[in-house]
Design a protein around this motif. Structure first.
Motif, PDB file in Angstrom:
ATOM      1  N   SER A 172       0.818  -1.214   0.000  1.00 17.26           N
ATOM      2  CA  SER A 172       0.000   0.000   0.000  1.00 17.26           C
ATOM      3  C   SER A 172       0.847   1.257   0.000  1.00 17.26           C
ATOM      4  N   ILE A 173       2.179   1.109   0.113  1.00 19.17           N
ATOM      5  CA  ILE A 173       3.054   2.290   0.180  1.00 19.17           C
ATOM      6  C   ILE A 173       4.027   2.219  -0.985  1.00 19.17           C
ATOM      7  N   ASN A 174       3.495   2.214  -2.202  1.00 20.98           N
ATOM      8  CA  ASN A 174       4.353   2.061  -3.371  1.00 20.98           C
ATOM      9  C   ASN A 174       4.898   3.379  -3.902  1.00 20.98           C
TER      10      ASN A 174
ATOM     11  N   GLY B 285       4.803   9.729  -2.177  1.00 18.51           N
ATOM     12  CA  GLY B 285       3.687  10.575  -1.771  1.00 18.51           C
ATOM     13  C   GLY B 285       2.826   9.911  -0.708  1.00 18.51           C
ATOM     14  N   ARG B 286       2.537   8.623  -0.881  1.00 20.44           N
ATOM     15  CA  ARG B 286       1.750   7.914   0.126  1.00 20.44           C
ATOM     16  C   ARG B 286       2.527   7.777   1.432  1.00 20.44           C
ATOM     17  N   ALA B 287       3.841   7.578   1.327  1.00 17.95           N
ATOM     18  CA  ALA B 287       4.654   7.485   2.539  1.00 17.95           C
ATOM     19  C   ALA B 287       4.626   8.797   3.320  1.00 17.95           C
ATOM     20  N   LYS B 288       4.717   9.925   2.625  1.00 20.98           N
ATOM     21  CA  LYS B 288       4.657  11.222   3.308  1.00 20.98           C
ATOM     22  C   LYS B 288       3.289  11.438   3.945  1.00 20.98           C
ATOM     23  N   ARG B 289       2.248  11.017   3.227  1.00 19.65           N
ATOM     24  CA  ARG B 289       0.903  11.159   3.780  1.00 19.65           C
ATOM     25  C   ARG B 289       0.746  10.332   5.055  1.00 19.65           C
ATOM     26  N   LEU B 290       1.306   9.130   5.051  1.00 15.99           N
ATOM     27  CA  LEU B 290       1.250   8.277   6.239  1.00 15.99           C
ATOM     28  C   LEU B 290       2.004   8.894   7.408  1.00 15.99           C
ATOM     29  N   LEU B 291       3.208   9.392   7.153  1.00 13.82           N
ATOM     30  CA  LEU B 291       4.003   9.963   8.237  1.00 13.82           C
ATOM     31  C   LEU B 291       3.374  11.248   8.774  1.00 13.82           C
ATOM     32  N   ASP B 292       2.707  12.005   7.919  1.00 14.72           N
ATOM     33  CA  ASP B 292       1.980  13.188   8.414  1.00 14.72           C
ATOM     34  C   ASP B 292       0.870  12.776   9.369  1.00 14.72           C
TER      35      ASP B 292
ATOM     36  N   ASP C 207      11.043   2.553   1.436  1.00 15.20           N
ATOM     37  CA  ASP C 207      12.414   3.067   1.611  1.00 15.20           C
ATOM     38  C   ASP C 207      12.390   4.465   2.212  1.00 15.20           C
ATOM     39  N   TYR C 208      11.422   5.280   1.803  1.00 13.58           N
ATOM     40  CA  TYR C 208      11.347   6.638   2.348  1.00 13.58           C
ATOM     41  C   TYR C 208      11.056   6.608   3.848  1.00 13.58           C
ATOM     42  N   ILE C 209      10.121   5.742   4.269  1.00 18.01           N
ATOM     43  CA  ILE C 209       9.800   5.651   5.699  1.00 18.01           C
ATOM     44  C   ILE C 209      10.998   5.148   6.492  1.00 18.01           C
TER      45      ILE C 209
END
Length: 398
Positions: free
Chosen positions: A72-74, A77-84, A124-126
């Motif tokens: 779900s975190i491909n 942008g989705r990773a940033k949204r999750l961390l926010d 990887d971003y997270i």
């Protein structure tokens, strides 16, 4: 001949024998499609609001804990949204392996993917943001692959469930708990760069972890290298259920969501963000269909006689033409009769014909023009008025 008879007797005598073997096929019903159904029901018994959703879900303040597979975190942008969302107080539990809705937990060998250590750009971003190193799945040997299936089926269920598993100790602040894991992957983390963290050691090295939980903003991120202990078949063993309950207790109050691992599709996002617009559009479509689709009443019996009154036939034809908006056909016969009578009138000029008809019939000129030229009549009152005026004109010029 005797040999053939003996062979036939042997075949017939063996037809009545049956050999019954047990084969485990897995769960049925909801548990077959949702490997975290037991976890949801366990949390519900603890007074939690738990359920499954597609994609990332709403990510609002009503969601307290989100169990999410990496599919779900491909994107970044989705990773940033999750961390926010985490920074605002949410608790993200990232299940790096075994968190997908698919997979057969009842196979002799684990059915998860152990084929590489590559992760998506979002994951990887997270990991980079948390300064955590992730060593992907290593090649693991399973004793079930060399076993005979009948021997495997004959084993006690508890022995089969924990076959090839290793023990890991977890301490979430309420004493140590025993977890089982089957993957060879691990996490590397240096505690001096971050704040509070909770982790478990691994056999592969003092710096490698099987589980890691740390604060991020006002929320928390937990990394679980093997999510199998949370799945239906394994939740009741070791301290898996206690681990799940304690992990959720680290979160703020709110809904506990197990993601399906699927991305947010176009229609899912439209429904989530524009629900009222979709409902309004559906209402318009239903009204349009109700207005324009033909209506069929009950079947009528055919009359006994073979003839029908001419007036009934005429009335039926008129209703048919009016229903299909053929006012030109309905008025065409009357206007043709008027034109034919005009051509037979001696000394009548075609110049100022509408004024002459108005004088002859006693109608206003506007009524005569409307009766002779108006088209596309869809109002019943207008049709009655035009027909009446045409009949009056025809009566006075005959």
């Amino acid at each position: 001949m005797i040999l053939a008879g003996l062979t036939l007797c042997l075949l017939l005598s063996s037809c009545g024998e049956k050999e019954i073997k047990r084969r485990t096929v897995g769960y049925k019903g909801k548990a077959k499609s949702n490997p975290f159904l037991a976890a949801e029901r366990f949390l519900a018994e603890q007074g939690k609001d738990a359920g499954s959703e597609h994609g990332l879900g709403r990510l609002d303040e009503d969601t307290g804990t989100l169990f999410l597979p990496p599919t779900s975190i491909n994107t970044v942008g989705r990773a940033k949204r999750l961390l926010d969302w985490v920074a605002e107080g949410g608790h993200l539990v990232l299940m790096l392996e075994g968190g997908e809705m698919g997979g057969n937990d009842f196979s002799m060998t684990p059915s998860f993917n152990f084929g590489g250590d590559e992760t998506s750009a979002g994951v990887d971003y997270i990991l980079d943001e948390l300064e955590v190193g992730y060593e992907g799945p290593e090649a693991v040997s399973f004793s079930g692959s060399s076993m005979d299936i009948d021997d495997w089926e004959a084993m006690d269920e508890k022995d089969r469930v924990l076959l090839d598993s290793s023990i890991s100790q977890v301490d979430l602040g309420h004493g140590k708990m025993e977890l089982r894991y089957w993957t060879g992957n691990g996490l590397d983390y240096d505690s001096q760069y971050m704040g509070e963290y909770l982790g478990t050691s691994a056999k592969k090295g003092d710096d490698a972890l099987r589980f890691l939980s740390m604060l991020y903003g006002n929320g928390r991120v937990s990394l679980l290298t093997d999510a199998r202990p949370l799945r239906n078949r394994y939740l009741a063993y070791a301290d898996h259920a206690e681990f799940l309950a304690t992990l959720v207790e680290l979160s703020r109050e709110g809904k506990v969501v197990f993601s399906s691992g699927e991305g947010d599709g176009f229609f899912a996002m439209v429904w989530r963000h524009f629900k009222m617009a979709v409902l309004g559009l559906l209402a318009v479509v239903v009204f349009w269909l109700w207005r324009h689709l033909p209506r069929y009443g009950p079947e009528q019996d055919i009359g006994e006689g073979n003839t029908r009154e001419f007036s009934d036939q005429l009335r039926g034809i008129g209703r048919f033409l009016w229903h299909h908006k053929r006012d030109d056909t309905l008025l065409g016969a009357l206007r043709s009769n008027v034109n034919r009578e005009l051509s037979l009138q001696p000394g009548m000029s075609h110049e100022g014909i509408f004024e002459q008809l108005a004088t002859a019939s006693g109608l206003p000129v506007e009524s005569v023009i409307e009766a002779m030229t108006r088209e596309h009549i869809h109002e019943p009152s207008v049709m009655v008025r035009v027909t009446t005026n045409l009949q009056k004109i025809l009566k006075h010029i005959q």
